[in-house]
Design an enzyme around this catalytic site. Structure first.
Site, PDB file in Angstrom:
ATOM      1  N   SER A  31       0.786  -1.234   0.000  1.00 40.01           N
ATOM      2  CA  SER A  31       0.000   0.000   0.000  1.00 40.01           C
ATOM      3  C   SER A  31       0.821   1.288   0.000  1.00 40.01           C
ATOM      4  O   SER A  31       0.253   2.373   0.027  1.00 40.01           O
ATOM      5  CB  SER A  31      -0.965   0.011   1.191  1.00 40.01           C
ATOM      6  OG  SER A  31      -0.276   0.090   2.413  1.00 40.01           O
ATOM      7  N   LYS A  46      -4.814   4.727   9.324  1.00 36.16           N
ATOM      8  CA  LYS A  46      -3.827   5.549   8.622  1.00 36.16           C
ATOM      9  C   LYS A  46      -4.252   7.017   8.618  1.00 36.16           C
ATOM     10  O   LYS A  46      -3.416   7.913   8.783  1.00 36.16           O
ATOM     11  CB  LYS A  46      -3.655   5.027   7.200  1.00 36.16           C
ATOM     12  CG  LYS A  46      -3.075   3.617   7.135  1.00 36.16           C
ATOM     13  CD  LYS A  46      -2.851   3.165   5.704  1.00 36.16           C
ATOM     14  CE  LYS A  46      -2.163   1.819   5.682  1.00 36.16           C
ATOM     15  NZ  LYS A  46      -1.770   1.399   4.334  1.00 36.16           N
TER      16      LYS A  46
END
Length: 347
Positions: free
Chosen positions: A244, A289
């Site tokens: 990612s 995140k």
């Protein structure tokens, strides 16, 4: 389930007087470390570029991660559930029962490495720089091992020029296991004999069977992408796995190899996979995140479109969460934001 870039922390209790862990079958996902891809860690550049003039960069392009805690006791799990915003997930989501913990770590390490290769390719294509396919590893028990070495550059398959790993795989998979293909090479490996270094040659390889499907042909090499003009890009992060970081790595390479600041000198964070053609894909754990970036003071967060709902499921304060579908749009969104123009947000 989409995979997050993550770091793993082991926090386990044990039964007194034994070596047996008393644990629950859950893991806790929470905000992990964040790294500025334009900066360095312990004096080593996160994205190190050689062989080209590198533009001065400003501000931040932070990649974000998820910390995964496993091996928790019941009391530890309860404390995390009550006192943090961590998410408790079944341990099988982190370590599938058919895989060992080491195999999962290896898979995520390989995914992280592959994301760097794809990021380089996507960045070079955006910058209209030439690229080439390099052999990263060769399976020792494959026919390729006799004629191809790590570091060689694959230039063609059956006389058809190729400059992307996906093209090599597509050409190979037009064949059946047991077929022979002609592989054009530039012998750039360290094992190349004196006088052969850099020489062009063609070798024949009998294709093997793919381990996941015996009807699919396999060349027997792991490939990566590198610029064909002498530029070398290296991604320097340890204890991080998963694919990612792709989008943020790609933006960092482009920012360093082009004039001006993609981020307008601001603190930008984000996440998302990147494909060879610049498409941005969804990831796991985005709510953690976003929370990490907000806590660090990020002004802007780049979120894959498919993750938008999760990304703004909690209050993001003054931080703007931009919806991202592909690389071109990500760069245009950042430009629009810096210029005060209209942007597409997740909210």
């Amino acid at each position: 389930m989409p995979v997050a870039a993550f770091t793993t922390l082991v926090v386990a209790d044990h039964i007194p007087g034994t070596d047996i862990p008393l644990t629950v079958p859950y893991a806790a996902e929470g905000p992990g470390p964040s790294f500025n891809t334009l900066g360095d860690v312990d004096g080593v550049e996160v994205v190190d570029i050689e062989g080209a003039d590198v533009d001065d960069t400003h501000g931040n392009l932070n990649m974000t991660t998820v910390s995964v805690r496993h091996g928790m006791s019941l009391s530890q799990a309860i404390v995390r559930w009550l006192t943090t915003d961590d998410t408790l997930v079944p341990i099988e989501q982190i370590f599938p029962p058919e895989l060992t913990e080491e195999e999962v770590r290896n898979q995520n390490s390989m995914a992280f490495s592959a994301s760097g290769s794809t990021a380089t390719l996507a960045a070079m294509q955006y910058l209209q720089r030439p690229v080439e396919v390099t052999v990263a590893e060769v399976q020792q028990d494959s026919a390729a091992a006799r004629v191809i070495a790590s570091g060689d550059v694959i230039t063609s398959i059956d006389g058809i020029p190729t400059d992307k790993p996906a093209l090599v795989r597509a050409f190979v998979q037009k064949h059946k296991p047991g077929d022979t293909v002609r592989v054009g090479l530039r012998k750039d490996s360290d094992a190349a004999k004196e006088g052969e270094k850099g020489a062009a040659t063609t070798v024949e390889v009998k294709l093997g069977k793919h381990p996941d499907d015996p009807n699919v042909a396999l060349l027997g090499v792991t490939m990566t992408t590198q610029p064909a003009d002498g530029v070398r890009v290296k991604y320097n992060l340890e204890e991080v796995g998963g694919p990612s970081a792709g989008l943020m790595f790609t933006l960092a390479v482009i920012d360093k190899l082009s004039p001006g600041d993609l981020n307008g000198g601001k603190f930008v964070a984000g996440t998302g996979t990147i494909s060879e053609d610049g498409k941005v894909g969804p990831i796991g754990g985005i709510e953690h995140k976003v929370r990490s970036a907000q806590g660090l003071g990020a002004e802007v967060f780049l979120a894959p479109e498919a993750n938008c709902k999760e990304a703004v499921s909690r209050d993001t304060g003054d931080m703007v969460v931009l919806k991202i579908t592909d690389l071109d749009q990500a760069i245009q969104q950042l430009k629009n934001y810096s210029d005060g123009a209209e942007v597409e947000t997740c909210s």
